[in-house]
Design a protein around this motif. Sequence first.
Motif, PDB file in Angstrom:
ATOM      1  N   LYS A  15       0.841  -1.205   0.000  1.00 50.26           N
ATOM      2  CA  LYS A  15       0.000   0.000   0.000  1.00 50.26           C
ATOM      3  C   LYS A  15       0.872   1.248   0.000  1.00 50.26           C
ATOM      4  CE  LYS A  15      -4.024  -1.957   2.150  1.00 50.26           C
ATOM      5  NZ  LYS A  15      -5.306  -1.476   2.543  1.00 50.26           N
ATOM      6  N   ILE A  16       0.252   2.356  -0.322  1.00 49.46           N
ATOM      7  CA  ILE A  16       0.924   3.650  -0.309  1.00 49.46           C
ATOM      8  C   ILE A  16       0.372   4.419   0.887  1.00 49.46           C
ATOM      9  CG2 ILE A  16       1.269   5.794  -1.565  1.00 49.46           C
ATOM     10  CD1 ILE A  16       0.671   3.983  -4.131  1.00 49.46           C
ATOM     11  N   GLU A  17       1.280   4.897   1.726  1.00 50.78           N
ATOM     12  CA  GLU A  17       0.879   5.611   2.940  1.00 50.78           C
ATOM     13  C   GLU A  17       1.194   7.094   2.783  1.00 50.78           C
ATOM     14  OE1 GLU A  17       2.142   5.936   7.630  1.00 50.78           O
ATOM     15  OE2 GLU A  17       2.806   4.207   6.477  1.00 50.78           O
ATOM     16  N   MET A  18       0.171   7.923   2.999  1.00 50.26           N
ATOM     17  CA  MET A  18       0.332   9.374   2.972  1.00 50.26           C
ATOM     18  C   MET A  18       0.003   9.888   4.361  1.00 50.26           C
ATOM     19  SD  MET A  18      -1.609   9.777  -0.625  1.00 50.26           S
ATOM     20  CE  MET A  18      -2.286   8.134  -0.578  1.00 50.26           C
ATOM     21  N   ARG A  19       0.827  10.803   4.865  1.00 52.01           N
ATOM     22  CA  ARG A  19       0.577  11.329   6.210  1.00 52.01           C
ATOM     23  C   ARG A  19       0.915  12.806   6.286  1.00 52.01           C
ATOM     24  NH1 ARG A  19       3.946   8.302  10.517  1.00 52.01           N
ATOM     25  NH2 ARG A  19       2.988   6.489   9.582  1.00 52.01           N
ATOM     26  N   ALA A  20       0.199  13.492   7.173  1.00 54.11           N
ATOM     27  CA  ALA A  20       0.436  14.915   7.454  1.00 54.11           C
ATOM     28  C   ALA A  20      -0.244  15.228   8.783  1.00 54.11           C
ATOM     29  CB  ALA A  20      -0.115  15.792   6.346  1.00 54.11           C
ATOM     30  N   ASN A  21       0.019  16.426   9.329  1.00 57.94           N
ATOM     31  CA  ASN A  21      -0.536  16.740  10.645  1.00 57.94           C
ATOM     32  C   ASN A  21      -1.925  17.374  10.594  1.00 57.94           C
ATOM     33  OD1 ASN A  21       0.015  19.304   9.808  1.00 57.94           O
ATOM     34  ND2 ASN A  21       1.508  19.767  11.416  1.00 57.94           N
ATOM     35  N   ALA A  22      -2.507  17.513   9.397  1.00 60.76           N
ATOM     36  CA  ALA A  22      -3.865  18.050   9.269  1.00 60.76           C
ATOM     37  C   ALA A  22      -4.587  17.303   8.145  1.00 60.76           C
ATOM     38  CB  ALA A  22      -3.832  19.543   8.972  1.00 60.76           C
ATOM     39  N   GLU A  23      -5.886  17.196   8.305  1.00 64.94           N
ATOM     40  CA  GLU A  23      -6.670  16.441   7.326  1.00 64.94           C
ATOM     41  C   GLU A  23      -6.581  17.054   5.930  1.00 64.94           C
ATOM     42  OE1 GLU A  23     -11.196  14.730   6.621  1.00 64.94           O
ATOM     43  OE2 GLU A  23     -10.704  15.724   8.508  1.00 64.94           O
ATOM     44  N   GLU A  24      -6.672  18.376   5.824  1.00 61.13           N
ATOM     45  CA  GLU A  24      -6.613  19.009   4.496  1.00 61.13           C
ATOM     46  C   GLU A  24      -5.222  18.876   3.878  1.00 61.13           C
ATOM     47  OE1 GLU A  24      -5.924  22.011   7.655  1.00 61.13           O
ATOM     48  OE2 GLU A  24      -7.663  20.782   7.228  1.00 61.13           O
ATOM     49  N   ARG A  25      -4.182  18.825   4.697  1.00 57.35           N
ATOM     50  CA  ARG A  25      -2.813  18.645   4.173  1.00 57.35           C
ATOM     51  C   ARG A  25      -2.617  17.235   3.625  1.00 57.35           C
ATOM     52  NH1 ARG A  25      -0.686  22.265   1.990  1.00 57.35           N
ATOM     53  NH2 ARG A  25      -2.838  22.774   1.838  1.00 57.35           N
ATOM     54  N   VAL A  26      -3.163  16.219   4.300  1.00 60.37           N
ATOM     55  CA  VAL A  26      -3.010  14.841   3.802  1.00 60.37           C
ATOM     56  C   VAL A  26      -3.829  14.666   2.520  1.00 60.37           C
ATOM     57  CG1 VAL A  26      -4.837  13.641   5.100  1.00 60.37           C
ATOM     58  CG2 VAL A  26      -2.726  12.444   4.556  1.00 60.37           C
ATOM     59  N   LYS A  27      -4.949  15.370   2.423  1.00 60.70           N
ATOM     60  CA  LYS A  27      -5.720  15.334   1.170  1.00 60.70           C
ATOM     61  C   LYS A  27      -4.944  16.018   0.049  1.00 60.70           C
ATOM     62  CE  LYS A  27     -10.410  15.028   3.040  1.00 60.70           C
ATOM     63  NZ  LYS A  27     -11.692  15.719   3.182  1.00 60.70           N
ATOM     64  N   ALA A  28      -4.192  17.068   0.386  1.00 60.29           N
ATOM     65  CA  ALA A  28      -3.355  17.746  -0.601  1.00 60.29           C
ATOM     66  C   ALA A  28      -2.222  16.835  -1.073  1.00 60.29           C
ATOM     67  CB  ALA A  28      -2.792  19.043  -0.023  1.00 60.29           C
ATOM     68  N   VAL A  29      -1.678  16.015  -0.166  1.00 61.71           N
ATOM     69  CA  VAL A  29      -0.646  15.036  -0.543  1.00 61.71           C
ATOM     70  C   VAL A  29      -1.238  14.045  -1.543  1.00 61.71           C
ATOM     71  CG1 VAL A  29       0.795  13.142   0.295  1.00 61.71           C
ATOM     72  CG2 VAL A  29       0.682  15.273   1.590  1.00 61.71           C
ATOM     73  N   LEU A  30      -2.447  13.570  -1.270  1.00 58.60           N
ATOM     74  CA  LEU A  30      -3.130  12.655  -2.190  1.00 58.60           C
ATOM     75  C   LEU A  30      -3.341  13.316  -3.546  1.00 58.60           C
ATOM     76  CD1 LEU A  30      -4.649  10.021  -2.855  1.00 58.60           C
ATOM     77  CD2 LEU A  30      -6.685  11.043  -1.822  1.00 58.60           C
ATOM     78  N   ASP A  31      -3.739  14.573  -3.543  1.00 55.64           N
ATOM     79  CA  ASP A  31      -3.967  15.310  -4.790  1.00 55.64           C
ATOM     80  C   ASP A  31      -2.677  15.415  -5.613  1.00 55.64           C
ATOM     81  OD1 ASP A  31      -5.698  16.836  -6.546  1.00 55.64           O
ATOM     82  OD2 ASP A  31      -4.542  18.595  -5.896  1.00 55.64           O
ATOM     83  N   ILE A  32      -1.575  15.701  -4.961  1.00 60.33           N
ATOM     84  CA  ILE A  32      -0.284  15.787  -5.654  1.00 60.33           C
ATOM     85  C   ILE A  32       0.073  14.438  -6.258  1.00 60.33           C
ATOM     86  CG2 ILE A  32       2.207  16.055  -5.295  1.00 60.33           C
ATOM     87  CD1 ILE A  32       1.498  18.230  -3.226  1.00 60.33           C
ATOM     88  N   PHE A  33      -0.110  13.372  -5.474  1.00 64.07           N
ATOM     89  CA  PHE A  33       0.204  12.026  -5.966  1.00 64.07           C
ATOM     90  C   PHE A  33      -0.667  11.681  -7.169  1.00 64.07           C
ATOM     91  CE2 PHE A  33      -0.293   7.284  -5.448  1.00 64.07           C
ATOM     92  CZ  PHE A  33       0.936   6.979  -6.009  1.00 64.07           C
ATOM     93  N   GLN A  34      -1.948  12.001  -7.096  1.00 62.00           N
ATOM     94  CA  GLN A  34      -2.847  11.731  -8.217  1.00 62.00           C
ATOM     95  C   GLN A  34      -2.418  12.492  -9.465  1.00 62.00           C
ATOM     96  OE1 GLN A  34      -6.616  12.746  -6.405  1.00 62.00           O
ATOM     97  NE2 GLN A  34      -7.061  10.608  -5.916  1.00 62.00           N
ATOM     98  N   SER A  35      -2.000  13.737  -9.314  1.00 62.14           N
ATOM     99  CA  SER A  35      -1.563  14.509 -10.488  1.00 62.14           C
ATOM    100  C   SER A  35      -0.303  13.898 -11.097  1.00 62.14           C
ATOM    101  CB  SER A  35      -1.342  15.970 -10.122  1.00 62.14           C
ATOM    102  OG  SER A  35      -0.199  16.125  -9.310  1.00 62.14           O
ATOM    103  N   LYS A  36       0.586  13.374 -10.271  1.00 57.78           N
ATOM    104  CA  LYS A  36       1.802  12.726 -10.783  1.00 57.78           C
ATOM    105  C   LYS A  36       1.458  11.424 -11.506  1.00 57.78           C
ATOM    106  CE  LYS A  36       4.421  15.907  -9.122  1.00 57.78           C
ATOM    107  NZ  LYS A  36       4.907  16.950  -9.998  1.00 57.78           N
ATOM    108  N   LEU A  37       0.463  10.685 -10.998  1.00 55.10           N
ATOM    109  CA  LEU A  37       0.025   9.452 -11.681  1.00 55.10           C
ATOM    110  C   LEU A  37      -0.521   9.779 -13.067  1.00 55.10           C
ATOM    111  CD1 LEU A  37      -1.775   7.464  -8.829  1.00 55.10           C
ATOM    112  CD2 LEU A  37       0.375   6.864  -9.939  1.00 55.10           C
ATOM    113  N   ILE A  38      -1.329  10.824 -13.146  1.00 55.21           N
ATOM    114  CA  ILE A  38      -1.921  11.213 -14.430  1.00 55.21           C
ATOM    115  C   ILE A  38      -0.827  11.592 -15.414  1.00 55.21           C
ATOM    116  CG2 ILE A  38      -3.306  12.982 -15.577  1.00 55.21           C
ATOM    117  CD1 ILE A  38      -5.077  12.973 -13.019  1.00 55.21           C
TER     118      ILE A  38
END
Length: 173
Positions: A47-70
């Motif tokens: 699995k791929i683990e994304m972590r941050a100290n705030a919920e919106e920041r971890v969602k932003a990490v996911l967004d960055i990863f998704q853009s790199k996948l695309i």
Amino acid sequence: MADSSFDIVSKVERQEVDNALNQAAKEISQRYDFKGVDASIKWSGEKIEMRANAEERVKAVLDIFQSKLIKRGISLKALDAGEPEASGKEYKIFASLQEGITQENAKKVAKIIRDEGPKGVKAQVQGDELRVSSKSRDDLQAVQQLLKGVRAAPPACSGAAGSGAREGARFGP
């Protein structure tokens, strides 16, 4: 003459996902808005683990990863990301890669081929792939064109459906 065939498969190139993950990790470490939030992305087993100290920041990490996948040509339909989970002082999102065609999606594609495809074309579900065979290569090409135009095709089909992960149709005698 022997039947010609092709397989509808769904495979994700692990190296491309790894490259996207490394690019995302580099961007996260360099971006100003991620300074001091302990944001990270890494492999955790399969699995791929994304972590941050705030919920919106971890969602932003996911967004960055998704853009790199695309950008690397991998469909987001192959990524199954969970919801942010609170874990002590930080939030985590776990994501996994989906490979193979589900039985349900394989049956949908087989039904489309039976209903709308040329007569004499057979579609068989074989594990996590779908084999399409016919005596005529022209019929197989017609099936590929049919599936390319179908938006209801499963999320990760082969080059025949063209809407999934890294696609490919394997041709056999």
